[in-house]
Design a protein around this motif. Structure first.
Motif, PDB file in Angstrom:
ATOM      1  N   ARG A   1       0.846  -1.196   0.000  1.00 29.34           N
ATOM      2  CA  ARG A   1       0.000   0.000   0.000  1.00 29.34           C
ATOM      3  C   ARG A   1       0.883   1.247   0.000  1.00 29.34           C
ATOM      4  O   ARG A   1       1.757   1.367   0.857  1.00 29.34           O
TER       5      ARG A   1
ATOM      6  N   LEU B   1      -3.105  -5.146   8.539  1.00 28.73           N
ATOM      7  CA  LEU B   1      -3.399  -5.730   7.230  1.00 28.73           C
ATOM      8  C   LEU B   1      -2.731  -7.105   7.085  1.00 28.73           C
ATOM      9  O   LEU B   1      -3.327  -8.043   6.545  1.00 28.73           O
TER      10      LEU B   1
ATOM     11  N   LYS C   1      -7.272 -14.453   5.766  1.00 29.35           N
ATOM     12  CA  LYS C   1      -7.878 -14.360   4.424  1.00 29.35           C
ATOM     13  C   LYS C   1      -7.272 -15.400   3.489  1.00 29.35           C
ATOM     14  O   LYS C   1      -7.969 -16.135   2.796  1.00 29.35           O
TER      15      LYS C   1
ATOM     16  N   ASP D   1      -2.305  -2.815  -3.699  1.00 27.18           N
ATOM     17  CA  ASP D   1      -3.313  -2.445  -2.692  1.00 27.18           C
ATOM     18  C   ASP D   1      -3.578  -0.954  -2.957  1.00 27.18           C
ATOM     19  O   ASP D   1      -3.327  -0.476  -4.074  1.00 27.18           O
ATOM     20  N   ILE D   2      -4.037  -0.218  -1.971  1.00 22.35           N
ATOM     21  CA  ILE D   2      -4.315   1.206  -2.175  1.00 22.35           C
ATOM     22  C   ILE D   2      -3.055   1.895  -2.723  1.00 22.35           C
ATOM     23  O   ILE D   2      -1.961   1.727  -2.180  1.00 22.35           O
TER      24      ILE D   2
ATOM     25  N   ARG E   1      -7.442 -10.623 -13.068  1.00 25.53           N
ATOM     26  CA  ARG E   1      -6.896 -10.223 -11.764  1.00 25.53           C
ATOM     27  C   ARG E   1      -7.363  -8.815 -11.405  1.00 25.53           C
ATOM     28  O   ARG E   1      -7.704  -8.536 -10.253  1.00 25.53           O
TER      29      ARG E   1
ATOM     30  N   THR F   1     -11.058  -8.665  -7.155  1.00 17.90           N
ATOM     31  CA  THR F   1     -11.528  -8.357  -5.791  1.00 17.90           C
ATOM     32  C   THR F   1     -12.981  -7.876  -5.824  1.00 17.90           C
ATOM     33  O   THR F   1     -13.824  -8.345  -5.046  1.00 17.90           O
TER      34      THR F   1
ATOM     35  N   SER G   1     -13.695   4.564  -5.157  1.00 20.92           N
ATOM     36  CA  SER G   1     -13.831   4.527  -6.622  1.00 20.92           C
ATOM     37  C   SER G   1     -12.513   4.049  -7.218  1.00 20.92           C
ATOM     38  O   SER G   1     -12.160   4.401  -8.334  1.00 20.92           O
ATOM     39  N   GLY G   2     -11.784   3.249  -6.439  1.00 23.92           N
ATOM     40  CA  GLY G   2     -10.537   2.675  -6.915  1.00 23.92           C
ATOM     41  C   GLY G   2     -10.769   1.309  -7.517  1.00 23.92           C
ATOM     42  O   GLY G   2     -11.880   0.980  -7.952  1.00 23.92           O
ATOM     43  N   ASN G   3      -9.735   0.497  -7.513  1.00 20.13           N
ATOM     44  CA  ASN G   3      -9.809  -0.813  -8.181  1.00 20.13           C
ATOM     45  C   ASN G   3     -10.975  -1.652  -7.661  1.00 20.13           C
ATOM     46  O   ASN G   3     -11.791  -2.156  -8.446  1.00 20.13           O
TER      47      ASN G   3
ATOM     48  N   ASP H   1     -14.732   9.190  -3.262  1.00 21.94           N
ATOM     49  CA  ASP H   1     -13.296   9.084  -3.044  1.00 21.94           C
ATOM     50  C   ASP H   1     -13.029   9.746  -1.696  1.00 21.94           C
ATOM     51  O   ASP H   1     -13.986  10.032  -0.965  1.00 21.94           O
ATOM     52  N   SER H   2     -11.779  10.002  -1.367  1.00 24.72           N
ATOM     53  CA  SER H   2     -11.528  10.478  -0.005  1.00 24.72           C
ATOM     54  C   SER H   2     -12.042  11.901   0.224  1.00 24.72           C
ATOM     55  O   SER H   2     -12.124  12.352   1.360  1.00 24.72           O
TER      56      SER H   2
ATOM     57  N   ALA I   1     -13.472   1.350   0.315  1.00 25.63           N
ATOM     58  CA  ALA I   1     -12.447   2.408   0.297  1.00 25.63           C
ATOM     59  C   ALA I   1     -11.295   2.096   1.250  1.00 25.63           C
ATOM     60  O   ALA I   1     -10.207   1.721   0.825  1.00 25.63           O
TER      61      ALA I   1
ATOM     62  N   ALA J   1     -13.349  -3.458   1.236  1.00 28.80           N
ATOM     63  CA  ALA J   1     -12.100  -2.952   1.825  1.00 28.80           C
ATOM     64  C   ALA J   1     -11.714  -3.831   3.016  1.00 28.80           C
ATOM     65  O   ALA J   1     -12.479  -4.700   3.441  1.00 28.80           O
TER      66      ALA J   1
ATOM     67  N   ASN K   1     -13.513 -10.063   0.457  1.00 27.27           N
ATOM     68  CA  ASN K   1     -12.603  -9.465  -0.533  1.00 27.27           C
ATOM     69  C   ASN K   1     -11.433 -10.396  -0.878  1.00 27.27           C
ATOM     70  O   ASN K   1     -10.455  -9.976  -1.511  1.00 27.27           O
TER      71      ASN K   1
HETATM   72  P1  NDP Z   1      -7.310   2.122  -4.752  1.00 26.82           P
HETATM   73  O1  NDP Z   1      -6.105   2.913  -4.418  1.00 26.82           O
HETATM   74  O2  NDP Z   1      -7.486   1.645  -6.137  1.00 26.82           O
HETATM   75  O3  NDP Z   1      -8.628   2.948  -4.340  1.00 26.82           O
HETATM   76  C1  NDP Z   1      -8.861   3.369  -3.042  1.00 26.82           C
HETATM   77  C2  NDP Z   1     -10.143   4.170  -3.003  1.00 26.82           C
HETATM   78  O4  NDP Z   1     -10.496   4.440  -1.647  1.00 26.82           O
HETATM   79  C3  NDP Z   1     -10.012   5.527  -3.675  1.00 26.82           C
HETATM   80  O5  NDP Z   1     -11.260   5.895  -4.202  1.00 26.82           O
HETATM   81  C4  NDP Z   1      -9.616   6.440  -2.520  1.00 26.82           C
HETATM   82  O6  NDP Z   1      -9.903   7.808  -2.726  1.00 26.82           O
HETATM   83  C5  NDP Z   1     -10.446   5.868  -1.410  1.00 26.82           C
HETATM   84  N1  NDP Z   1      -9.816   6.102  -0.088  1.00 26.82           N
HETATM   85  C6  NDP Z   1      -8.541   5.836   0.276  1.00 26.82           C
HETATM   86  N2  NDP Z   1      -8.344   6.175   1.564  1.00 26.82           N
HETATM   87  C7  NDP Z   1      -9.505   6.651   2.015  1.00 26.82           C
HETATM   88  C8  NDP Z   1      -9.939   7.145   3.254  1.00 26.82           C
HETATM   89  N3  NDP Z   1      -9.115   7.230   4.310  1.00 26.82           N
HETATM   90  N4  NDP Z   1     -11.233   7.545   3.352  1.00 26.82           N
HETATM   91  C9  NDP Z   1     -12.069   7.452   2.281  1.00 26.82           C
HETATM   92  N5  NDP Z   1     -11.717   6.998   1.085  1.00 26.82           N
HETATM   93  C10 NDP Z   1     -10.453   6.607   0.959  1.00 26.82           C
HETATM   94  O7  NDP Z   1      -7.315   0.904  -3.714  1.00 26.82           O
HETATM   95  P2  NDP Z   1      -8.077  -0.486  -3.819  1.00 26.82           P
HETATM   96  O8  NDP Z   1      -9.383  -0.301  -4.498  1.00 26.82           O
HETATM   97  O9  NDP Z   1      -7.116  -1.476  -4.348  1.00 26.82           O
HETATM   98  O10 NDP Z   1      -8.300  -0.851  -2.288  1.00 26.82           O
HETATM   99  C11 NDP Z   1      -9.466  -0.440  -1.559  1.00 26.82           C
HETATM  100  C12 NDP Z   1      -9.618  -1.310  -0.320  1.00 26.82           C
HETATM  101  O11 NDP Z   1      -9.721  -2.687  -0.704  1.00 26.82           O
HETATM  102  C13 NDP Z   1      -8.444  -1.265   0.672  1.00 26.82           C
HETATM  103  O12 NDP Z   1      -8.944  -1.443   1.981  1.00 26.82           O
HETATM  104  C14 NDP Z   1      -7.620  -2.481   0.288  1.00 26.82           C
HETATM  105  O13 NDP Z   1      -6.808  -2.939   1.354  1.00 26.82           O
HETATM  106  C15 NDP Z   1      -8.742  -3.471  -0.031  1.00 26.82           C
HETATM  107  N6  NDP Z   1      -8.351  -4.600  -0.870  1.00 26.82           N
HETATM  108  C16 NDP Z   1      -7.807  -4.423  -2.114  1.00 26.82           C
HETATM  109  C17 NDP Z   1      -7.495  -5.506  -2.900  1.00 26.82           C
HETATM  110  C18 NDP Z   1      -7.020  -5.359  -4.306  1.00 26.82           C
HETATM  111  O14 NDP Z   1      -6.930  -6.392  -5.013  1.00 26.82           O
HETATM  112  N7  NDP Z   1      -6.717  -4.165  -4.798  1.00 26.82           N
HETATM  113  C19 NDP Z   1      -7.643  -6.875  -2.388  1.00 26.82           C
HETATM  114  C20 NDP Z   1      -8.307  -6.968  -1.100  1.00 26.82           C
HETATM  115  C21 NDP Z   1      -8.594  -5.854  -0.382  1.00 26.82           C
HETATM  116  P3  NDP Z   1      -8.743   8.840  -3.145  1.00 26.82           P
HETATM  117  O15 NDP Z   1      -8.468   8.532  -4.594  1.00 26.82           O
HETATM  118  O16 NDP Z   1      -9.316  10.171  -2.903  1.00 26.82           O
HETATM  119  O17 NDP Z   1      -7.557   8.542  -2.258  1.00 26.82           O
END
Ligand code: NDP
Length: 449
Positions: A96, A109, A116, A168-169, A208, A212, A242-244, A265-266, A323, A348, A374
């Motif tokens: 991350r 984590l 997990k 990850d994030i 891949r 998730t 709105s990430g992955n 998003d954040s 998120a 998440a 997840n």
């Molecule tokens: P991304 O970086 O692709 O997206 C993260 C999203 O969450 C963004 O929209 C981001 O907004 C938002 N975000 C981040 N921090 C905060 C916060 N403190 N409060 C509110 N919104 C926040 O990450 P992923 O989609 O990959 O991961 C999201 C979650 O899923 C995490 O908890 C991760 O550990 C979990 N996860 C991910 C996996 C994967 O394959 N990617 C697998 C299993 C779990 P902004 O752009 O504004 O920062």
């Protein structure tokens, strides 16, 4: 409230040593509360110091990550890799990159990842890593230089048979590719299985990217079917983030007949009563890397609200928090209950505070912890490693079919464990117990190591 004396004693020791790590303590406490239901039946665990060993990472690595920005200025970030537990396979877990990363976050984590990965039924131990580097606003070249510097230290600690990171994030396909490129240059070997989430031209797996989010919906669909005789069809769904994970949870929800009306998003969230236009969302997030507010600027009828926490005030049937940790508190959970929501499935890791979980479970909603719902991401990472070892690539459909099978099995394992421990339908205790029992058995067999 912990009542078992052994668990109470170990938790007190963890609190004494790691009291300054709130996220880690929160994760440990939740798991211990579930283990109370089985620990009495296993007096041999205490004699073998099993829980003390389980809760302590096998290895914690912390390192300096110096890099140079486009203006020639030097920056120093902190890198981490926590190799938590290798009882059932090589350490596996994402990296991350986010300013909020610290040892507490990486340890929580990593701890969750152990359970997990066990639930996936694949031979993977648990680990996690990352850095307090913020990729947001950085140029491609800056991200590349950071990733290269990060890998210049990390490479000596990882390998396809020791530890295999992923995203990850803040770590997506771009960052994984830069890190893999640097790893390959240093070790002078094409060791594809050392990292997952790679591009399709160099050993990545189809599906891949989607795994998730898709896996989350497959798990939720199983729970809805078996526990409520229901489905996604016609349901109004709120997806945070709105990430992955969020993007592909929204896509699969839509394919399964649900309507996603809000995403965040954040900084804030958008509400679109017509259902989120996924093509527009993917363009904003994947191509333009822009803020979610742009969606409301460009889509008629959509609105934007500052502040992401209020997204749970949007009325929905199903909530998919995708998120970050502790993004939903008791107030958010109460709003969902008041609006008649029937299920909360975590995309998440640990997005609900303990108080939010109590509200949701207390009101009888379906609830699944992230470590179960997840797990499709890491499971498909495991499938990527299998393809790398076999030197072949499966089709999207083959991987997706295997993912569906894995998520069904995870649901069944969680549900069966919940029944066996006398809490039928409590998928949180089911996930914690099912995940733990396999790791415990391996640790007991391998002696005091
Ligand atoms: P991304 O970086 O692709 O997206 C993260 C999203 O969450 C963004 O929209 C981001 O907004 C938002 N975000 C981040 N921090 C905060 C916060 N403190 N409060 C509110 N919104 C926040 O990450 P992923 O989609 O990959 O991961 C999201 C979650 O899923 C995490 O908890 C991760 O550990 C979990 N996860 C991910 C996996 C994967 O394959 N990617 C697998 C299993 C779990 P902004 O752009 O504004 O920062």
């Amino acid at each position: 409230m912990l009542t078992n004396e052994y668990l109470k004693r170990v938790y007190a020791e963890v609190e004494k040593r790691d009291g300054h790590e709130p996220e880690f303590l929160q994760a440990v406490r939740e798991v211990f509360e579930s283990l109370e239901l089985v620990v009495d039946q296993h007096p041999e665990w205490e004699k073998a110091g099993l829980i003390e060993r389980f809760v302590e990472p096998e290895r914690v690595i912390e390192f300096r990550v110096p890099w140079v920005d486009d203006n020639g200025d030097v920056h120093v970030n902190r890198g981490y890799r926590v190799q938590y537990n290798s009882a059932i396979g090589p350490y596996k877990g994402g990296l991350r990159f986010h300013p909020s990363v610290n040892l507490s976050v990486i340890k929580f984590l990593g701890f969750e990842q152990v359970l997990k990965n066990s639930l996936t039924t694949l031979p993977m131990g648990g680990g996690k890593g990352g850095s307090d580097f913020d990729p947001k606003g950085k140029s491609d070249m800056e991200v590349m230089r950071f990733c290269q510097s990060f890998m210049t230290e990390l490479y000596r600690h990882i390998g396809q048979f020791t530890d295999t990171p992923a995203g990850d994030i803040g770590v997506g396909g771009r960052e994984v590719a830069y890190m893999y490129g640097q790893y390959k240059k240093i070790v002078d070997r094409f060791e594809g299985g050392v990292i997952t989430g790679k591009g399709l031209t160099f050993g990545g797996s189809l599906a891949r990217t989607q795994a998730t989010g898709y896996g989350l919906c497959y798990y939720a669909a199983e729970a809805l079917k078996h526990l409520k005789n229901d489905s996604f069809e016609g349901k109004v769904v709120v997806v945070s983030g709105s990430g992955n994970v969020a993007q592909y949870a929204a896509e699969k929800t839509t394919q399964l007949g649900g309507k996603v009306v809000a995403m965040s998003d954040s900084q804030g969230y958008v509400y679109d009563p017509n259902g989120i236009d996924l093509k527009k969302l993917f363009d904003i997030k994947q191509k333009r890397r822009a803020r979610i507010s742009v969606y409301a600027d460009e889509v008629p009828g959509a609105t934007y609200t500052e502040g992401c926490r209020n997204i749970w005030n949007v009325k929905c049937d199903i909530a998919l928090p995708c998120a970050s940790q502790n993004e939903m508190d008791a107030d958010g959970a109460k709003a969902l209950v008041e609006h008649g929501c029937i299920g909360v499935f975590e995309g998440a890791n640990m997005p609900l505070t303990p108080e939010a979980i109590a509200v949701v479970q207390g009101a009888g909603l379906l609830y699944s912890p992230g470590k179960a719902s997840n797990a499709g991401g890491v499971a498909t990472s495991g499938l990527e490693m299998t393809q790398n070892s076999m030197r072949l690539s499966w089709s999207f459909e083959e991987v997706d079919e295997k993912l569906q099978g894995i998520m069904k099995n995870i649901f069944k394992a969680c549900y069966d464990a919940s029944v066996q421990c006398g809490r039928p339908g409590d998928l949180m205790v089911g996930a914690n117990i099912a995940g733990f029992l396999k790791v415990a058995e391996a640790m007991m067999a391998q002696g005091i190591v």
